[in-house]
Design a protein around this motif. Sequence first.
Motif, PDB file in Angstrom:
ATOM      1  N   GLY A 205      40.825 -10.872 -18.077  1.00  0.00           N
ATOM      2  CA  GLY A 205      40.949 -10.756 -16.593  1.00  0.00           C
ATOM      3  C   GLY A 205      41.215 -10.162 -15.494  1.00  0.00           C
ATOM      4  O   GLY A 205      40.683 -10.428 -14.926  1.00  0.00           O
TER       5      GLY A 205
ATOM      6  N   GLN B 143      38.430  -9.322 -12.819  1.00  0.00           N
ATOM      7  CA  GLN B 143      38.798  -9.145 -11.653  1.00  0.00           C
ATOM      8  C   GLN B 143      38.493  -7.512 -10.795  1.00  0.00           C
ATOM      9  O   GLN B 143      38.371  -7.357 -10.044  1.00  0.00           O
ATOM     10  N   GLU B 144      38.577  -6.640 -11.716  1.00  0.00           N
ATOM     11  CA  GLU B 144      38.309  -5.096 -11.492  1.00  0.00           C
ATOM     12  C   GLU B 144      36.863  -5.384 -11.224  1.00  0.00           C
ATOM     13  O   GLU B 144      36.260  -4.794 -10.013  1.00  0.00           O
TER      14      GLU B 144
ATOM     15  N   THR C 251      35.779  -7.488  -7.896  1.00  0.00           N
ATOM     16  CA  THR C 251      36.162  -6.196  -6.980  1.00  0.00           C
ATOM     17  C   THR C 251      34.876  -5.290  -5.993  1.00  0.00           C
ATOM     18  O   THR C 251      34.694  -5.979  -5.515  1.00  0.00           O
TER      19      THR C 251
END
Length: 75
Positions: free
Chosen positions: A17, A21-22, A25
């Motif tokens: 997760g 997310q990284e 982004t």
Amino acid sequence: MSDQVRASVDGLPSEAGLALQEFMTAVVFDPWSFAPTGSANMPTVEFGPEGRGLVTFLIRDGERELFITQVLWFG
């Protein structure tokens, strides 16, 4: 994000997760820089440590939109 993709993401281990997310982004600013050369507007790319994740996303340039269509984690 579809309900099916959201369920996949919600079921990821915390390591996956965070890696997703990284990745997201970064990819939202220039999705084509992450797409393999010659891929259409729906590339599948690796993410996370040792490339243990795969994410497929649809790039809609005209609308400046990016949709996640599939997330897989091999860990």
